[in-house]
Scaffold this motif. Structure first.
Motif, PDB file in Angstrom:
ATOM      1  N   ALA A 313      32.109   0.472  -3.666  1.00 19.05           N
ATOM      2  CA  ALA A 313      30.785   0.145  -4.199  1.00 19.05           C
ATOM      3  C   ALA A 313      30.782  -1.245  -4.837  1.00 19.05           C
ATOM      4  N   TRP A 348      24.996   3.944  -0.858  1.00 22.62           N
ATOM      5  CA  TRP A 348      25.058   3.428  -2.241  1.00 22.62           C
ATOM      6  C   TRP A 348      24.172   2.185  -2.369  1.00 22.62           C
ATOM      7  N   GLN A 399      23.369  10.282  -2.320  1.00 19.25           N
ATOM      8  CA  GLN A 399      22.930   8.910  -2.580  1.00 19.25           C
ATOM      9  C   GLN A 399      21.704   8.553  -1.749  1.00 19.25           C
TER      10      GLN A 399
END
Length: 543
Positions: A313, A348, A399
């Motif tokens: 991420a 994400w 997500q």
């Protein structure tokens, strides 16, 4: 001065290829070629070969060290009387390798091409101007020596925390204080074993592309792919520094000057668990005429670090920041395209940057846990559940549900990787679960038990003929479905979840369920690793 240049050649990086600059005249004898492989002289070639074999043996020893140490212990070799002569042998080998490195540096020093390269590299490190950077980009060399082009610290990032960007965490179970302490003590061995699994073979099983031996084997293919991106597409390689200090290897191809509409859109590509931008899914949007930004996972290619979810991420975040602040794209001009495990960073990204135009997930899954349970013994189930949730929680569906924009899912009908039984059972494809979770969240009144049943029936089709048969069997009227959804959107203009279908007949909900399923998912009749043709890459459906 000569001694200092020789020392820089000793400590300098490997030089693999020299790319001809677009505004440079073709060197004599190399007509018709935009670049050429760096030619090692005899001394450099032989010493480099010896050092390469030493590096490969060290990597092999490192990965087999647990078994090697056990064997040596059982044979009685791990004792002071045995270790002293061994240390002498090791010291002798190290001195010989140092001599090889010095001789290799001498060979480089006698090569005018390498001396010219190392001078440009030193000038760029001292003064990283656009002119010096342009000269340096004409060389392909060890990326660890490449100067940084962009850092997360250069921009204001309110999403940043001390540990990195924010991730969705699994909800903790509610317990009393005394019970919680007792449970922590009781589960301590499980925590320790989970940590050891995740940081040893677990991470390497999940991301085999991070294994050094595999990268060594793929190096010629990766170098060829990178040369193609730079020399045929005028690709621009950059080093980005993420908030955790990892260096991310990226490649950008700019099509904005070509005049096509697709070139104004930037497609950011997220590769699979053994994929590299040099030979990965970048080629699909490139063939479609899009501007493309590819990047390698932490620990892949020129990127540093290890590919745990937090590091993944963090890397995705700096890539998006680079696209916005350095390349000049707005979030509304960016499409995220992911293949396989790249769906984690893609989901994400759209969760954290909801203004992103759209996301395309190819051969991706809803959650890692069912796939991890498939390959591990049943007796390990509690340990696998804890390890995945604690250290490798790739919760793509969770997500993706946070994103309000257009989504396209591409399902491989003969996928052998993300199915929980086998490629012949298309209903065990975890892409089905990703679609169902998305539709159930966005259209809960449509996706009742009957809506889920007809969508599952449509998902059971393994080819276009069967799909069309199911679709026509329920007499789906596309125009009517569009008008119902547009009417609902015009009257309310609300974010998901929608309550459309609340006062609708069973037949109407069935039609809408099938209509939405076909808009959100496209089938591609092939296996998991087959490259996606540009003709199959589409912008997601918009109402």
């Amino acid at each position: 001065m000569a001694g200092w240049m020789w020392l820089r050649c000793v400590l300098g990086p490997h030089l693999q290829r020299i790319h001809r600059s677009p505004d440079q005249s073709r060197p004599e004898g190399r007509a018709g070629r935009r670049g050429w492989s760096y030619q090692l002289r005899s001394l450099e070639k032989h010493t480099d070969s010896i050092l390469g074999w030493a590096s490969a043996l060290w990597s092999l020893s490192y990965y087999s060290s647990p078994l090697l140490l056990c064997y040596l212990y059982r044979k009685g070799y791990i004792s002071s009387s045995k270790l002293v002569p061994v240390s002498h042998y090791v010291g002798t080998v190290l001195v010989c390798l140092l001599g090889m490195a010095c001789l290799r540096g001498w060979g480089r020093w006698k090569n005018s091409e390498y001396v010219h390269f190392i001078s440009i590299l030193e000038d760029t490190k001292k003064n990283n101007t656009p002119a010096n950077k342009k000269k340096l980009r004409c060389y392909d060399f060890d990326f660890s020596h490449w100067p940084s082009d962009f850092s997360w610290a250069e921009v204001s990032n309110p999403k940043l925390s001390k540990a990195g960007v924010s991730l969705l965490k699994p909800e903790p179970r509610l317990r009393g204080a005394a019970d919680s302490v007792l449970n922590s003590v009781r589960t301590l061995p499980c925590h320790i074993i989970s940590f050891l699994i995740a940081h040893s073979f677990g991470r390497r099983m999940l991301y085999p592309g991070s294994v050094g031996l595999l990268q060594k084997a793929m190096r010629p293919m990766l170098q060829q792919g990178q040369a193609r991106l730079i020399e045929e597409f005028d690709g621009q390689r950059n080093k980005l520094v993420a908030c955790d200090g990892n260096e991310i290897d990226t490649m950008f191809v700019d099509r904005r000057r070509d005049g096509g509409q697709n070139g104004q859109t930037l497609v950011i590509c997220c590769e699979g668990n053994a994929g590299f931008y040099e030979v990965g899914c970048m080629n699909t949007p490139l063939e479609g005429g899009y501007s493309v930004l590819g990047w390698n996972h932490p620990g892949f290619g020129g990127s540093t670090g290890v590919p745990f979810p937090q590091n993944e991420a963090n890397a995705m975040d700096v890539v998006i920041q680079f696209a916005m602040h350095e390349l000049g794209f707005q979030l509304t001009d960016i499409v995220i395209y992911a293949w396989s495990i790249g769906g984690f960073t893609a989901s994400w990204a759209v969760m954290s940057y909801p203004e992103i135009q759209a996301v395309v997930l190819d051969a991706s899954f809803d959650d890692l846990l069912p796939l991890a349970l498939k390959v591990m013994p049943d007796s390990w189930r509690p340990l696998v559940q804890h390890t995945v949730r604690q250290y490798m929680n790739l919760n793509n569906a969770e997500q993706l549900l946070k994103y309000q924009g257009p989504v396209l899912l591409i399902r491989r009908t003969r996928d052998e990787i993300i199915t929980t039984t086998g490629p012949e059972d298309v209903m065990s494809n975890r892409g089905n679960d990703l679609l169902l979770k998305l539709l159930q969240f966005r259209y809960p009144k449509i996706m009742t038990d009957e809506g889920i049943r007809v969508v599952r029936q449509w998902l059971g089709a393994s080819n276009h003929i069967e799909e069309a048969s199911v679709y026509s069997g329920y007499e789906v009227d596309d125009d009517w479905c569009v008008s119902v959804l547009q009417s609902y959107q015009a009257d309310r203009d609300v974010s998901f979840p929608w309550s459309v279908g609340e006062d609708m007949t069973l037949e109407g909900r069935r039609q809408l369920a099938l209509f939405l399923a076909r808009k959100y998912m496209r089938n591609f009749e092939t296996t998991h690793c087959t490259p996606l043709p540009a003709s199959e890459f589409h912008s997601p459906w918009r109402l």
